[in-house]
Scaffold this active site. Structure first.
Site, PDB file in Angstrom:
ATOM      1  N   ASP A  91       0.937  -1.136  -0.049  1.00  0.00           N
ATOM      2  CA  ASP A  91       0.286   0.134  -0.099  1.00  0.00           C
ATOM      3  C   ASP A  91       1.013   1.179  -0.026  1.00  0.00           C
ATOM      4  OD1 ASP A  91       1.073   0.072   2.377  1.00  0.00           O
ATOM      5  OD2 ASP A  91      -0.929   0.107   3.550  1.00  0.00           O
ATOM      6  N   SER A  92       0.440   2.357  -0.158  1.00  0.00           N
ATOM      7  CA  SER A  92       1.084   3.524  -0.016  1.00  0.00           C
ATOM      8  C   SER A  92       1.718   4.109   1.210  1.00  0.00           C
ATOM      9  CB  SER A  92       0.337   4.407  -1.032  1.00  0.00           C
ATOM     10  OG  SER A  92      -0.757   5.127  -0.122  1.00  0.00           O
ATOM     11  N   GLY A  93       0.986   3.717   2.343  1.00  0.00           N
ATOM     12  CA  GLY A  93       1.250   4.394   3.354  1.00  0.00           C
ATOM     13  C   GLY A  93       0.248   5.543   3.784  1.00  0.00           C
ATOM     14  N   GLY A  94      -0.428   5.892   2.932  1.00  0.00           N
ATOM     15  CA  GLY A  94      -1.339   7.058   3.105  1.00  0.00           C
ATOM     16  C   GLY A  94      -2.525   6.517   4.110  1.00  0.00           C
ATOM     17  N   PHE A  95      -3.087   5.317   4.012  1.00  0.00           N
ATOM     18  CA  PHE A  95      -4.057   5.005   4.865  1.00  0.00           C
ATOM     19  C   PHE A  95      -3.521   5.244   6.340  1.00  0.00           C
ATOM     20  CE2 PHE A  95      -6.751   1.906   7.102  1.00  0.00           C
ATOM     21  CZ  PHE A  95      -8.109   2.521   6.898  1.00  0.00           C
ATOM     22  N   GLN A 216     -11.203   7.436  -5.098  1.00  0.00           N
ATOM     23  CA  GLN A 216     -11.850   7.841  -3.847  1.00  0.00           C
ATOM     24  C   GLN A 216     -13.245   8.716  -4.190  1.00  0.00           C
ATOM     25  OE1 GLN A 216     -11.023   7.560  -0.753  1.00  0.00           O
ATOM     26  NE2 GLN A 216      -8.905   6.753  -1.101  1.00  0.00           N
ATOM     27  N   ASP A 293      -8.090  -7.333   0.172  1.00  0.00           N
ATOM     28  CA  ASP A 293      -7.169  -7.572   1.441  1.00  0.00           C
ATOM     29  C   ASP A 293      -7.996  -7.240   2.641  1.00  0.00           C
ATOM     30  OD1 ASP A 293      -6.514  -4.584   0.887  1.00  0.00           O
ATOM     31  OD2 ASP A 293      -5.719  -4.911   2.857  1.00  0.00           O
ATOM     32  N   CYS A 333      -7.894 -27.843   6.641  1.00  0.00           N
ATOM     33  CA  CYS A 333      -6.668 -27.305   7.079  1.00  0.00           C
ATOM     34  C   CYS A 333      -5.878 -28.225   7.859  1.00  0.00           C
ATOM     35  CB  CYS A 333      -6.982 -25.655   7.346  1.00  0.00           C
ATOM     36  SG  CYS A 333      -7.082 -25.813   9.142  1.00  0.00           S
TER      37      CYS A 333
HETATM   38 ZN   LIG Z   1      -9.361 -25.433   9.492  1.00  0.00          ZN
END
Ligand SMILES: [Zn+2]
Length: 391
Positions: A91-95, A216, A293, A333
């Site tokens: 990411d850009s760091g902005g957030f 935006q 994400d 899993c």
């Molecule tokens: Zn699991």
């Protein structure tokens, strides 16, 4: 182009395909686990590979403060530093900077802020955010934008959108002039001179990172359309929808995403930032979003909150103290195949490190399985009903 989307199947607005990057192919729609400091907390890279993670997100703001971009660059870039040869997005760091409400000051040039670690003063501008992200060397990097706060009145939302557009242009200019500074350029040149790659074969040195633009416009559909149109005019190989999940109602998020998607190019990657629950990522993937994400699966796991085919489960509850069943009997899993709820509850209650590791592995698997199921539905042209992770 270094990063592009190869669409292989569509169903309504949804698409399934592959994101081609300098560090491998990524099946889309994709959920990207968050590895803030170049690490998905508690989970080693070999386990991430085993889980089928093909792209990770790392945070520019955090890596900029610690260990610093010069260290990462000297170590050959983030891929080599963290021993991860698959794709990365930063990411850009902005957030993060905008989240430092009391520690930052926004101006035309950029944002002055104080580190949340030691209070030291720093400055991030569109150019600086590009310089840092080029130094880190992720496959996909993001334009430095202003995340409009919520709620914002109409003049404020417009002013913020205009600032983001001016910054987007500056980001693109800096990126185009400096994109060959990416750390893999030297890596490939060294390999060539050492005779370890065929001189005529294409290598990463012939590729660059891809800079994505960010739409935006607050919660205003018309501003979102204008932001999309004008960002597309500047021209990027992919587009993100930013400024959502900032406190607005979930219904409103859906509304704004749906109306923004209509204005994004159909042949380029679409990335919805910072969203959401398993139900939401399945919904957005079916709406035509290619990349998402969120810290939710990993952060919730560390707090004992687990996503299962039967809904959310809080492993700390006493009712699981002698429960021999698997965390999620429908999950395949490595955690669900091996351990009981009773053991996981005991680990959590005892504050064992292993609790965080195992919970995170399960939640990530659940998110990735959700996306695998959605990809299958898109490819098979079937409706999202029946078996698989709950939507
Ligand atoms: Zn699991």
């Amino acid at each position: 182009m270094s990063v592009h989307l190869q669409i292989e199947a569509t169903r309504g607005p949804a698409r399934a395909g592959k994101l081609i990057t300098p560090h491998g192919e990524v099946e889309t729609p994709v959920f990207m686990p968050v590895g803030t400091l170049g690490s998905v907390k508690g989970v080693s890279q070999d386990v991430l590979e085993e889980l089928g993670v093909e792209i990770l997100l790392a945070n520019t703001y955090h890596l900029f403060l610690r260990p610093g971009v010069e260290t990462v660059r000297k170590m050959g870039g983030l891929h080599r530093f963290m021993s991860w040869d698959r794709a990365i997005l930063t990411d850009s760091g902005g957030f993060q900077v905008f989240s430092l409400t009391d520690l930052r000051k926004v101006g035309e040039e950029g944002v002055a802020f104080r580190s949340h670690l030691d209070g030291s003063p720093h400055f991030l501008s569109p150019e600086k955010a590009m310089e840092i992200q080029i130094g880190l060397g992720a496959d996909i990097i993001m334009a430095f934008d202003e995340c409009t706060e919520y709620p914002a009145d109409a003049p404020r939302a417009r002013a913020s959108m205009e600032l983001t557009l001016r910054w987007a242009e500056r980001c693109k200019n800096y990126f185009e002039a400096n994109k060959y500074e990416v750390p893999w350029a030297t890596e490939s040149a060294e390999l060539r001179s050492a005779g370890r790659t065929n001189a005529s074969a294409p290598t990463r040195a012939d590729q660059t990172q891809a800079l994505f633009g960010i739409v935006q416009g607050g919660m205003d559909r018309e501003l979102r359309r204008e932001s999309a149109d004008r960002t597309i005019d500047i021209g990027f190989p992919g587009y993100a929808i930013g400024g959502l999940s900032v406190g607005e109602a979930r219904e409103l998020t859906r509304d704004i995403v749906a109306s923004t998607l209509e204005h994004l190019p159909s042949d380029q990657p679409r990335y919805l930032m910072g969203v959401g629950t398993p139900e939401e990522i399945a919904h957005y993937a079916q709406s035509g979003v290619d990349m998402m994400d969120c810290v939710l699966p990993t952060r919730a796991a560390r707090h004992g909150l687990l996503f299962t085919s039967e809904g959310k489960l809080s492993i700390k509850q006493a009712r699981y103290a002698q429960d021999e069943s698997a965390l999620d009997p429908a999950c395949e899993c490595r955690v669900c195949l091996r351990y009981s709820r009773a053991y996981l509850r005991h680990l959590y209650a005892s504050n064992e490190l292993l609790a965080q590791v195992l919970n995170t592995v399960h939640n990530l698997h659940y998110y990735l399985a959700t996306m695998r199921t959605v990809r299958g539905w898109i490819r098979a042209g079937r409706s999202p009903t029946g078996a698989g992770p709950r939507m």
